[in-house]
Design a protein around this motif. Structure first.
Motif, mmCIF file in Angstrom:
data_model
loop_
_atom_site.group_PDB
_atom_site.id
_atom_site.type_symbol
_atom_site.label_atom_id
_atom_site.label_comp_id
_atom_site.label_asym_id
_atom_site.label_seq_id
_atom_site.Cartn_x
_atom_site.Cartn_y
_atom_site.Cartn_z
ATOM 1 N N ALA A 65 0.825 -1.212 0.000
ATOM 2 C CA ALA A 65 0.000 0.000 0.000
ATOM 3 C C ALA A 65 0.856 1.258 0.000
ATOM 4 N N GLU A 66 2.114 1.131 0.393
ATOM 5 C CA GLU A 66 3.028 2.272 0.456
ATOM 6 C C GLU A 66 3.850 2.436 -0.815
ATOM 7 N N GLN A 67 3.722 1.509 -1.751
ATOM 8 C CA GLN A 67 4.533 1.540 -2.967
ATOM 9 C C GLN A 67 3.890 2.405 -4.042
ATOM 10 N N SER A 68 4.732 3.023 -4.853
ATOM 11 C CA SER A 68 4.228 3.855 -5.950
ATOM 12 C C SER A 68 3.857 3.017 -7.168
ATOM 13 N N ARG A 69 4.413 1.823 -7.295
ATOM 14 C CA ARG A 69 4.077 0.957 -8.421
ATOM 15 C C ARG A 69 3.204 -0.201 -7.947
ATOM 16 N N ARG A 70 2.428 -0.763 -8.854
ATOM 17 C CA ARG A 70 1.521 -1.862 -8.514
ATOM 18 C C ARG A 70 2.291 -3.174 -8.514
ATOM 19 N N ILE A 71 2.216 -3.913 -7.431
ATOM 20 C CA ILE A 71 2.896 -5.198 -7.282
ATOM 21 C C ILE A 71 1.829 -6.282 -7.127
ATOM 22 N N ALA A 72 1.957 -7.338 -7.888
ATOM 23 C CA ALA A 72 0.998 -8.441 -7.794
ATOM 24 C C ALA A 72 1.246 -9.230 -6.514
ATOM 25 N N LEU A 73 0.179 -9.828 -5.990
ATOM 26 C CA LEU A 73 0.281 -10.579 -4.730
ATOM 27 C C LEU A 73 -0.673 -11.762 -4.743
ATOM 28 N N VAL A 74 -0.153 -12.922 -4.332
ATOM 29 C CA VAL A 74 -0.972 -14.091 -4.029
ATOM 30 C C VAL A 74 -0.553 -14.575 -2.646
ATOM 31 N N GLY A 75 -1.527 -14.833 -1.794
ATOM 32 C CA GLY A 75 -1.226 -15.302 -0.448
ATOM 33 C C GLY A 75 -1.754 -16.707 -0.210
ATOM 34 N N PHE A 76 -1.047 -17.464 0.612
ATOM 35 C CA PHE A 76 -1.545 -18.783 1.026
ATOM 36 C C PHE A 76 -2.352 -18.580 2.302
ATOM 37 N N ASP A 77 -3.573 -19.053 2.327
ATOM 38 C CA ASP A 77 -4.591 -18.884 3.384
ATOM 39 C C ASP A 77 -5.450 -17.667 3.054
ATOM 40 N N ASP A 78 -6.737 -17.851 3.167
ATOM 41 C CA ASP A 78 -7.645 -16.726 3.047
ATOM 42 C C ASP A 78 -7.670 -15.981 4.378
ATOM 43 N N PHE A 79 -8.154 -14.758 4.383
ATOM 44 C CA PHE A 79 -8.241 -14.001 5.624
ATOM 45 C C PHE A 79 -9.393 -13.017 5.523
ATOM 46 N N GLU A 80 -9.863 -12.574 6.667
ATOM 47 C CA GLU A 80 -11.031 -11.689 6.724
ATOM 48 C C GLU A 80 -10.767 -10.373 6.012
ATOM 49 N N LEU A 81 -11.740 -9.932 5.255
ATOM 50 C CA LEU A 81 -11.725 -8.670 4.502
ATOM 51 C C LEU A 81 -10.822 -8.713 3.270
ATOM 52 N N ALA A 82 -10.253 -9.872 2.935
ATOM 53 C CA ALA A 82 -9.388 -9.961 1.757
ATOM 54 C C ALA A 82 -10.136 -9.572 0.488
ATOM 55 N N ASP A 83 -11.437 -9.806 0.465
ATOM 56 C CA ASP A 83 -12.228 -9.495 -0.729
ATOM 57 C C ASP A 83 -12.634 -8.024 -0.800
ATOM 58 N N LEU A 84 -12.451 -7.286 0.295
ATOM 59 C CA LEU A 84 -12.879 -5.886 0.321
ATOM 60 C C LEU A 84 -11.756 -4.905 0.025
ATOM 61 N N LEU A 85 -10.525 -5.380 -0.010
ATOM 62 C CA LEU A 85 -9.402 -4.507 -0.327
ATOM 63 C C LEU A 85 -9.442 -4.144 -1.802
ATOM 64 N N GLN A 86 -8.688 -3.108 -2.170
ATOM 65 C CA GLN A 86 -8.616 -2.674 -3.563
ATOM 66 C C GLN A 86 -7.177 -2.760 -4.055
ATOM 67 N N PRO A 87 -6.838 -3.710 -4.911
ATOM 68 C CA PRO A 87 -7.725 -4.792 -5.374
ATOM 69 C C PRO A 87 -7.891 -5.856 -4.288
ATOM 70 N N GLY A 88 -8.890 -6.716 -4.464
ATOM 71 C CA GLY A 88 -9.047 -7.842 -3.562
ATOM 72 C C GLY A 88 -7.832 -8.754 -3.643
ATOM 73 N N VAL A 89 -7.548 -9.460 -2.557
ATOM 74 C CA VAL A 89 -6.342 -10.277 -2.503
ATOM 75 C C VAL A 89 -6.627 -11.688 -3.010
ATOM 76 N N THR A 90 -5.897 -12.088 -4.026
ATOM 77 C CA THR A 90 -5.975 -13.451 -4.554
ATOM 78 C C THR A 90 -5.275 -14.388 -3.578
ATOM 79 N N VAL A 91 -5.931 -15.493 -3.239
ATOM 80 C CA VAL A 91 -5.375 -16.393 -2.231
ATOM 81 C C VAL A 91 -5.486 -17.851 -2.669
ATOM 82 N N VAL A 92 -4.611 -18.656 -2.085
ATOM 83 C CA VAL A 92 -4.735 -20.108 -2.133
ATOM 84 C C VAL A 92 -5.400 -20.488 -0.816
ATOM 85 N N ALA A 93 -6.661 -20.888 -0.882
ATOM 86 C CA ALA A 93 -7.433 -21.130 0.335
ATOM 87 C C ALA A 93 -7.409 -22.602 0.710
#
Length: 345
Positions: A271-299
């Motif tokens: 969120a502090e970076q000036s460029r857009r960085i892609a992210l995939v996380g292992f484990d879902d977490f609360e509010l991951a779908d409400l962030l901008q962009p939503g967080v892609t996860v391996v659930a």
């Protein structure tokens, strides 16, 4: 009554006993025992007087003493890594639901990822004569449990296998899930992909790193050492690792985060970076779908992990299982936007 003769009140002691009930009702101790345990041989009038005495005194049956006399605790122990980790909430609840369906009490404890504390907690539960154990192991040597298992304590490990003993284990496919997540990033054009994971001695962290390496190798990508970081999931450590990957001589364009705690810290860094960085996380977490962009996860399905382990445990207790088994549950890639961002350079 004189002040000196007044009986002192102690909210932590002096609980009414069956002797107190017997004295108040004017009956023998055996009669009270029959009423309390629902046994025959008591007249309706006597049963009424005993019940009135029980209600007046606030008497409660001592189930711990009763089950000790019967030689069975009707309880199981659940040893988690961290009770505060949201991943373990649905897992614990699922184990408790299965235990309750079998008329058993669940006792929770946390190892805090400390092998010595895990052993101390497990043996303390065994000393209290639990019938079975569901353990998320912190250590890699569980031979200390062999005497307990031989004595009849049913044991199932979850999330990670037992070390140096043969025992039932229920796992998620950490290797396959990580491989899928990293392959997803590669399919969106990324070749400089960082991996931030938990301590390498932990089975899930090692398997997810292996999945990351496999996906990169499948794509013909040479992994640089600066792109990989394993260690404690403390936010300070994770933040430093992410910032180094993003600002080094060969900065990454995407990050694969090894668990939910790592992902949350990485989200803050990105969120502090000036460029857009892609992210995939292992484990879902609360509010991951409400962030901008939503967080892609391996659930992974924590509730199914817990339910499967508990079902396995009670099948052991029923005597319907013979040999220990390794059960591996599939993961699921949930795309929400962060893992679909293209490289920014």
């Amino acid at each position: 009554m004189p002040e000196t003769a007044r009986r002192p009140e102690n909210r932590y002691g002096n609980r009414p006993t069956m002797k107190d009930v017997a004295a108040r009702a004017g009956v023998g101790l055996k009669t009270v025992s029959r009423v309390v345990n629902g046994e025959p041989g008591v007249t309706p009038d006597t049963e009424r007087r005993v019940q009135e005495a029980i209600d007046a005194l606030g008497f409660r049956r001592n189930d711990s003493a009763r089950v000790l006399r019967k030689g069975s605790t009707a309880s199981i122990g659940l040893v988690l890594e961290d009770l505060a980790d949201p991943f373990y909430g649905p897992l614990s609840r699922a184990v408790e639901e299965v235990a309750r369906a079998h008329g058993a009490l669940l006792i929770n404890g946390s190892s805090a990822e400390d092998p010595d504390r895990e052993q101390e907690l497990v043996l303390a539960l065994c000393a209290r004569r639990v019938d079975g154990l569901v353990v998320i192991p912190a250590g890699d040597d569980h031979r200390y449990l062999e005497p307990e298992i031989k004595a009849g304590v049913a044991t199932v490990f979850v999330d990670r296998p037992a070390g140096r003993i043969d025992a039932d284990v229920v796992l998620s496919d950490s290797y396959g899930g990580a491989r899928d997540g990293v392959t997803h990033l590669i399919s969106h054009g990324h070749r400089r992909i960082g991996f931030i994971g938990d301590m390498p001695r932990i089975h899930t962290a090692a398997e997810r790193l292996r999945g990351y390496r496999a996906a990169m190798e499948d794509a013909g990508i040479q992994v640089e050492g600066a792109w990989m970081s394993l260690g404690v999931t403390d936010p300070v450590r994770v933040r430093r690792a992410a910032e180094e990957m993003l600002t080094g001589p060969s900065p990454v364009t995407a990050i694969f985060a090894g668990n939910n705690r790592v992902t949350v810290t990485v989200v803050r860094v990105l969120a502090e970076q000036s460029r857009r960085i892609a992210l995939v996380g292992f484990d879902d977490f609360e509010l991951a779908d409400l962030l901008q962009p939503g967080v892609t996860v391996v659930a992974q399905d924590a509730a199914t992990l817990g339910r499967t382990a508990a079902d396995r445990l009670f099948r052991q207790l029923d005597g319907t299982l013979l040999a220990p088994e390794r059960i591996e549950l599939p993961t699921r890639l949930i795309t929400r936007g962060s893992g679909e961002l293209p490289p920014s350079d």
